[in-house]
Design a protein around this motif. Structure first.
Motif, mmCIF file in Angstrom:
data_model
loop_
_atom_site.group_PDB
_atom_site.id
_atom_site.type_symbol
_atom_site.label_atom_id
_atom_site.label_comp_id
_atom_site.label_asym_id
_atom_site.label_seq_id
_atom_site.Cartn_x
_atom_site.Cartn_y
_atom_site.Cartn_z
ATOM 1 N N LEU A 101 0.825 -1.190 0.000
ATOM 2 C CA LEU A 101 0.000 0.000 0.000
ATOM 3 C C LEU A 101 0.874 1.260 0.000
ATOM 4 C CD1 LEU A 101 -2.997 0.749 0.054
ATOM 5 C CD2 LEU A 101 -2.857 0.824 2.550
ATOM 6 N N ILE A 102 1.885 1.239 0.834
ATOM 7 C CA ILE A 102 2.823 2.363 0.869
ATOM 8 C C ILE A 102 3.563 2.475 -0.457
ATOM 9 C CG2 ILE A 102 4.963 3.198 1.927
ATOM 10 C CD1 ILE A 102 3.889 2.075 4.585
ATOM 11 N N GLY A 103 3.895 1.326 -1.045
ATOM 12 C CA GLY A 103 4.585 1.319 -2.334
ATOM 13 C C GLY A 103 3.755 1.964 -3.437
ATOM 14 N N ILE A 104 2.434 1.744 -3.376
ATOM 15 C CA ILE A 104 1.550 2.356 -4.373
ATOM 16 C C ILE A 104 1.612 3.875 -4.277
ATOM 17 C CG2 ILE A 104 -0.874 2.697 -5.024
ATOM 18 C CD1 ILE A 104 -1.353 -0.248 -4.231
ATOM 19 N N PHE A 105 1.573 4.379 -3.047
ATOM 20 C CA PHE A 105 1.599 5.830 -2.860
ATOM 21 C C PHE A 105 2.982 6.428 -3.114
ATOM 22 C CE2 PHE A 105 -2.182 4.802 -0.219
ATOM 23 C CZ PHE A 105 -3.088 5.584 -0.916
ATOM 24 N N ARG A 106 3.999 5.582 -3.052
ATOM 25 C CA ARG A 106 5.342 6.063 -3.367
ATOM 26 C C ARG A 106 5.647 5.950 -4.855
ATOM 27 N NH1 ARG A 106 9.216 3.771 1.525
ATOM 28 N NH2 ARG A 106 9.166 5.679 2.790
ATOM 29 N N GLY A 107 4.827 5.199 -5.564
ATOM 30 C CA GLY A 107 5.075 4.965 -6.985
ATOM 31 C C GLY A 107 4.564 6.098 -7.846
ATOM 32 N N LYS A 108 4.516 5.846 -9.141
ATOM 33 C CA LYS A 108 4.089 6.873 -10.096
ATOM 34 C C LYS A 108 2.595 7.105 -9.969
ATOM 35 C CE LYS A 108 4.295 8.026 -15.018
ATOM 36 N NZ LYS A 108 4.693 7.552 -16.357
ATOM 37 N N GLN A 109 2.210 8.347 -9.818
ATOM 38 C CA GLN A 109 0.792 8.651 -9.695
ATOM 39 C C GLN A 109 0.079 8.526 -11.037
ATOM 40 O OE1 GLN A 109 -0.407 12.900 -9.564
ATOM 41 N NE2 GLN A 109 1.724 13.265 -9.018
ATOM 42 N N MET A 110 -1.248 8.468 -10.982
ATOM 43 C CA MET A 110 -2.065 8.345 -12.179
ATOM 44 C C MET A 110 -2.084 9.657 -12.957
ATOM 45 S SD MET A 110 -5.480 6.567 -10.592
ATOM 46 C CE MET A 110 -6.377 6.741 -12.145
ATOM 47 N N THR A 111 -2.321 9.554 -14.258
ATOM 48 C CA THR A 111 -2.623 10.737 -15.052
ATOM 49 C C THR A 111 -4.138 10.843 -15.190
ATOM 50 O OG1 THR A 111 -2.440 9.478 -17.114
ATOM 51 C CG2 THR A 111 -0.471 10.645 -16.347
ATOM 52 N N ILE A 112 -4.599 12.027 -15.496
ATOM 53 C CA ILE A 112 -6.021 12.233 -15.743
ATOM 54 C C ILE A 112 -6.204 12.702 -17.179
ATOM 55 C CG2 ILE A 112 -6.558 12.766 -13.336
ATOM 56 C CD1 ILE A 112 -6.592 15.738 -14.135
ATOM 57 N N ASN A 113 -7.337 12.340 -17.767
ATOM 58 C CA ASN A 113 -7.684 12.823 -19.099
ATOM 59 C C ASN A 113 -8.485 14.105 -18.939
ATOM 60 O OD1 ASN A 113 -6.509 10.686 -20.569
ATOM 61 N ND2 ASN A 113 -8.280 9.393 -20.173
ATOM 62 N N LEU A 114 -7.929 15.196 -19.442
ATOM 63 C CA LEU A 114 -8.560 16.505 -19.284
ATOM 64 C C LEU A 114 -8.998 17.001 -20.656
ATOM 65 C CD1 LEU A 114 -9.033 18.267 -16.773
ATOM 66 C CD2 LEU A 114 -7.023 19.583 -17.420
ATOM 67 N N ALA A 115 -10.310 17.065 -20.851
ATOM 68 C CA ALA A 115 -10.867 17.548 -22.125
ATOM 69 C C ALA A 115 -11.002 19.062 -22.062
ATOM 70 C CB ALA A 115 -12.215 16.900 -22.386
ATOM 71 N N ILE A 116 -10.183 19.755 -22.832
ATOM 72 C CA ILE A 116 -10.194 21.219 -22.844
ATOM 73 C C ILE A 116 -10.895 21.686 -24.115
ATOM 74 C CG2 ILE A 116 -8.762 23.293 -22.868
ATOM 75 C CD1 ILE A 116 -6.635 21.729 -21.369
ATOM 76 N N HIS A 117 -12.099 22.207 -23.958
ATOM 77 C CA HIS A 117 -12.859 22.694 -25.117
ATOM 78 C C HIS A 117 -14.086 23.463 -24.631
ATOM 79 C CE1 HIS A 117 -16.050 19.662 -24.499
ATOM 80 N NE2 HIS A 117 -15.072 18.868 -24.155
ATOM 81 N N ASN A 118 -14.733 24.161 -25.570
ATOM 82 C CA ASN A 118 -16.021 24.832 -25.325
ATOM 83 C C ASN A 118 -15.995 25.860 -24.198
ATOM 84 O OD1 ASN A 118 -17.119 23.288 -27.356
ATOM 85 N ND2 ASN A 118 -18.071 21.807 -26.011
ATOM 86 N N HIS A 119 -14.907 26.603 -24.084
ATOM 87 C CA HIS A 119 -14.864 27.688 -23.109
ATOM 88 C C HIS A 119 -14.944 29.019 -23.858
ATOM 89 C CE1 HIS A 119 -13.998 24.942 -19.846
ATOM 90 N NE2 HIS A 119 -13.050 24.398 -20.585
#
Length: 346
Positions: A101-119
């Protein structure tokens, strides 16, 4: 006899101590390495920059019923000198050890998909980013209004919207405002490839001006097959001496009331450099975050002699189609036809 008894007692004590030490060691290894943390389903855990204390993480995991032994996890965390870092982390379904569990938090974090449009405005964009990432809105607003910074990257406060090419991008959730801007600069340079740059040269417009015109086209129609033709109308007006763009969406943007559905005479006299009924040429910057399709529609605008367009009655075409005309007389015929249809359904 006494000496033998004392020796036996010493040996027994050593044996008991050894057993206790071994048991403690075995127990510690069990707590650290055995899969005693049961994760019932995949969980995305967000650790906010202002909540990186181990107690905050323990509380979050406990509330999600992931952590059966909070005190043990804290003890092991202290023993392993583990300090949570801000980010988004995936805890996969299954059984894991405290060490895993600690290893997961020490590892590479997730990326998020960010849709940038319609602003429509920069403020809408910065609010969106602050809501979906750890970007500090105040810091991003500062960058987007800093004249010296914008000058260094080739934009102004008015046209900086043209920096942002709508797409879905992968980011780390805990990115900074500067990291976001650096990435957008990189993506903008990638978008304006050799082919598009060559087309720019033929139009005698800058990339920011093409984006600005594309934003007007974007607001005029969602019917993609017409965008090149509408872009052609505006290019004809730009190239004809004495003509103004007279684009309705620019007036609505200038006024700032996006609920307006029909412009009145008083709207057309509103004093703003974005009012293309009042001032010739392109407005100072985009009035919307243009799509890639509209940008390419401007770069490949349809060459024709049309100077006017207006909405078609819905019974003569798609709801978003327009009627085009080369002359004012032809345009007025089309406009009256549309107005008669409007009256017939009201």
């Amino acid at each position: 006899m006494g000496k033998r008894t004392s020796l036996n007692r010493l040996l027994v004590g050593i044996g008991i101590l050894g057993t206790l030490i071994f048991s403690a060691y075995a127990g510690m290894r069990y707590l650290v390495y055995s899969p005693i943390v049961h994760i019932k389903e995949d969980h995305a855990i967000l650790i906010h920059p202002n909540a990186t204390h181990i107690d905050s993480l323990i509380q979050d995991l406990s509330e999600k019923e992931i952590l059966p032994y909070p005190a043990v996890f804290k003890w092991i965390s202290n023993m392993m000198s583990f300090q949570p870092l801000a980010g988004k982390y995936l805890l996969p379904k299954g059984q894991v050890s405290h060490r895993d569990l600690i290893g997961i938090f020490r590892g590479k974090q997730m990326t998020i998909n960010l849709a940038i449009h319609n602003h429509r405005t920069i403020d809408q964009l910065t609010v969106f980013l602050a809501d979906h990432t750890t970007i500090n809105k105040i810091e991003l607003d500062r960058l987007l209004s800093d004249r010296s910074y914008l000058d260094s990257i080739g934009f102004t406060k008015d046209n900086v919207m043209s920096l942002f090419i709508p797409n879905t991008y992968q980011f780390y959730w805990n990115m900074s405002a500067q990291t976001f801007m650096d990435r957008m600069i990189q993506e903008n340079k990638r978008f304006w490839n050799t082919e598009r740059i060559d087309k720019l040269g033929q139009l005698n417009l800058t990339a920011q001006q093409v984006y600005t015109l594309a934003s007007i086209v974007e607001c005029e129609t969602q019917y993609k097959p017409e965008r090149r033709r509408i872009a052609g109308v505006y290019m004809n007006r730009l190239q004809k001496r004495g003509w103004k763009l007279e684009a309705d969406p620019t007036v609505i943007f200038a006024i700032g009331d996006f609920s307006i559905r029909r412009l009145l005479k008083r709207h057309l006299s509103y004093d703003s450099p974005y009012n293309t009924y009042k001032y010739a040429g392109l407005p100072p910057g985009p009035i919307f975050m243009s799509s890639i399709h509209s940008i390419d529609a401007v770069l490949d605008y349809e060459k024709h002699d049309f100077m006017f367009f207006c909405a078609k009655p819905k019974d003569e075409g798609r709801p978003t189609e327009h009627a085009f005309a080369k002359t004012l007389q032809g345009h007025l015929v089309n406009a009256r036809k549309y107005q008669r249809w409007i009256r017939s359904i009201n």
